[in-house]
Design a protein around this motif. Structure first.
Motif, short mmCIF file in Angstrom:
data_model
loop_
_atom_site.label_atom_id
_atom_site.label_comp_id
_atom_site.label_asym_id
_atom_site.label_seq_id
_atom_site.Cartn_x
_atom_site.Cartn_y
_atom_site.Cartn_z
N LEU A 41 0.83 -1.21 0.00
CA LEU A 41 0.00 0.00 0.00
C LEU A 41 0.86 1.26 0.00
O LEU A 41 0.45 2.30 -0.52
CB LEU A 41 -0.92 0.00 1.23
CG LEU A 41 -2.03 -1.06 1.25
CD1 LEU A 41 -2.82 -0.96 2.56
CD2 LEU A 41 -2.97 -0.88 0.06
N ARG A 42 2.05 1.17 0.57
CA ARG A 42 2.95 2.32 0.61
C ARG A 42 3.79 2.45 -0.66
O ARG A 42 4.64 3.32 -0.77
CB ARG A 42 3.88 2.21 1.83
CG ARG A 42 3.16 2.38 3.16
CD ARG A 42 4.12 2.30 4.33
NE ARG A 42 3.44 2.53 5.59
CZ ARG A 42 4.04 2.53 6.79
NH1 ARG A 42 5.36 2.31 6.85
NH2 ARG A 42 3.36 2.74 7.88
N GLY A 43 3.53 1.57 -1.62
CA GLY A 43 4.21 1.67 -2.91
C GLY A 43 5.55 0.97 -2.98
O GLY A 43 6.29 1.16 -3.95
N ILE A 44 5.89 0.17 -1.97
CA ILE A 44 7.17 -0.55 -1.99
C ILE A 44 7.02 -1.81 -2.82
O ILE A 44 6.16 -2.65 -2.55
CB ILE A 44 7.62 -0.89 -0.55
CG1 ILE A 44 7.95 0.40 0.21
CG2 ILE A 44 8.82 -1.83 -0.56
CD1 ILE A 44 8.36 0.17 1.65
N ARG A 45 7.83 -1.95 -3.84
CA ARG A 45 7.77 -3.11 -4.74
C ARG A 45 9.02 -3.98 -4.65
O ARG A 45 9.08 -5.06 -5.21
CB ARG A 45 7.59 -2.64 -6.19
CG ARG A 45 6.25 -1.95 -6.45
CD ARG A 45 5.09 -2.94 -6.33
NE ARG A 45 3.80 -2.32 -6.66
CZ ARG A 45 3.01 -1.74 -5.77
NH1 ARG A 45 3.40 -1.70 -4.49
NH2 ARG A 45 1.87 -1.20 -6.12
N ASP A 46 10.01 -3.49 -3.93
CA ASP A 46 11.28 -4.22 -3.78
C ASP A 46 11.62 -4.24 -2.29
O ASP A 46 11.74 -3.19 -1.65
CB ASP A 46 12.38 -3.53 -4.58
CG ASP A 46 13.69 -4.30 -4.55
OD1 ASP A 46 13.81 -5.26 -3.75
OD2 ASP A 46 14.60 -3.94 -5.33
N LEU A 47 11.78 -5.44 -1.72
CA LEU A 47 12.04 -5.55 -0.28
C LEU A 47 13.40 -4.97 0.10
O LEU A 47 13.66 -4.73 1.28
CB LEU A 47 11.94 -7.02 0.15
CG LEU A 47 10.52 -7.58 0.16
CD1 LEU A 47 10.51 -9.07 0.46
CD2 LEU A 47 9.67 -6.83 1.20
N ASN A 48 14.28 -4.74 -0.88
CA ASN A 48 15.53 -4.05 -0.59
C ASN A 48 15.30 -2.59 -0.20
O ASN A 48 16.20 -1.95 0.36
CB ASN A 48 16.47 -4.13 -1.81
CG ASN A 48 17.13 -5.49 -1.94
OD1 ASN A 48 17.80 -5.95 -1.02
ND2 ASN A 48 16.91 -6.15 -3.06
N GLU A 49 14.11 -2.08 -0.51
CA GLU A 49 13.78 -0.71 -0.13
C GLU A 49 13.40 -0.61 1.34
O GLU A 49 13.28 0.48 1.90
CB GLU A 49 12.62 -0.20 -0.98
CG GLU A 49 12.91 -0.16 -2.47
CD GLU A 49 11.70 0.27 -3.28
OE1 GLU A 49 10.83 0.96 -2.70
OE2 GLU A 49 11.60 -0.10 -4.45
#
Length: 313
Positions: A41-49
């Protein structure tokens, strides 16, 4: 959902590699899925972020609606998840290493006194008989409930461990039972004469009659389970909890759950001079620190008895 592949891999890791209990696998998966949904929901698509501040922000969000004990589990789940990702090179670095478990309030486990436990176990062979009830089935249930209560009290096993017992787990000759605990770790626990007599009554006079009654009625009974429900299937944890609640009510002792019988058994062993390591082995605790809680219970009971004996002290 995003990150579904990582979540499925983590779930298999918990189950097949770490051998966690079904309840732990289910709880950890739910906790991690909730976190991943919020990240999506917060727009994170890469867990490295994901970094430590992101994790702390999630914890602050969850703390609003959950108890400390629940938050401790959620934190453990997230730390375990990111450790799994890092170990399998699915992320570059583990951001959860610095995530601290919320401090939990210290509380002593609820236990029965020696007199209360004796009163409870004196009434274990009594089950309420309702008007118009099937007398034969009532007798069967009385035998089963007595055996379950005696075994819970004698061994200090968890309710899930009791429900998972099979006939082959009993060794009547040595009066021991093989228990499959958390992490699928096996241990062998002894039991005494009262539990032996109750188990003999159930296995000789109760269980065969129950199977005979359910075998011809279209119900599929579990031929391996030690304890069965009225339909012939393996008994469930909710049923066992109700049996304990009802027994406590009849004996007029404080309302307890099966886990309180576990606490009571451990505390009375320590009061009787058992070594802390012996109690740890019996209960199947992986850490001695968990078992040490019972020493505090014993000390608190000693204080209570002292205050009764010396009210002016």
């Amino acid at each position: 959902m995003a990150f579904e592949r990582e979540l499925d891999g983590y779930t298999r890791y918990l189950d097949q590699i770490q051998g966690r209990s079904p309840n732990t696998v289910r709880s950890y998966r739910t906790d991690v899925a909730s976190f991943l949904h919020l990240m999506e929901l917060r727009g994170i698509r890469d867990l490295n972020e994901t970094d430590l501040s992101t994790l702390r922000s999630w914890l602050a969000h969850e703390t609003r609606s959950h108890a400390r004990s629940t938050m401790a589990r959620k934190t453990a789940a997230i730390r375990s998840f990111f450790a799994y990702l890092a170990d399998h090179d699915l992320i570059e670095a583990d951001p959860a290493q610095g995530l601290k478990t919320p401090k939990q309030s210290e509380h002593l486990p609820r236990v029965l006194t020696g007199n209360q436990a004796e009163r409870l176990m004196d009434r274990v062979d009594e089950s309420p008989v309702e008007d118009g009830a099937d007398e034969d089935m009532t007798g069967i249930i009385q035998l089963r409930d007595a055996a379950m209560l005696e075994l819970l009290y004698a061994t200090g096993m968890r309710v899930a461990e009791l429900c998972g017992l099979d006939l082959v787990d009993l060794n009547p000759r040595s009066r021991t039972v093989k228990v499959l605990g958390k992490g699928r770790k096996e241990r062998v626990v002894p039991y005494g004469l009262p539990a032996e007599r109750a188990l003999d009554g159930w296995l000789d006079g109760g269980r065969p009659r129950l199977i005979e009654r359910t075998g011809g009625g279209g119900e599929v009974h579990d031929g391996q389970a030690l304890f069965l429900g009225v339909r012939g299937r393996r008994i469930g944890q909710r049923q066992v909890r109700q049996v304990v609640h009802d027994a406590a009510d009849r004996a007029q002792v404080p309302d307890i759950a099966p886990h309180s019988l576990r606490h009571t058994a451990a505390t009375q062993m320590l009061d009787g001079g058992a070594d802390l390591r012996e109690v740890q082995e019996m209960l199947g605790h992986s850490s001695l620190r968990t078992t040490q809680r019972y020493t505090h219970v014993s000390i608190e009971q000693l204080r209570q008895r002292y205050r009764l004996a010396f009210p002016r002290a």
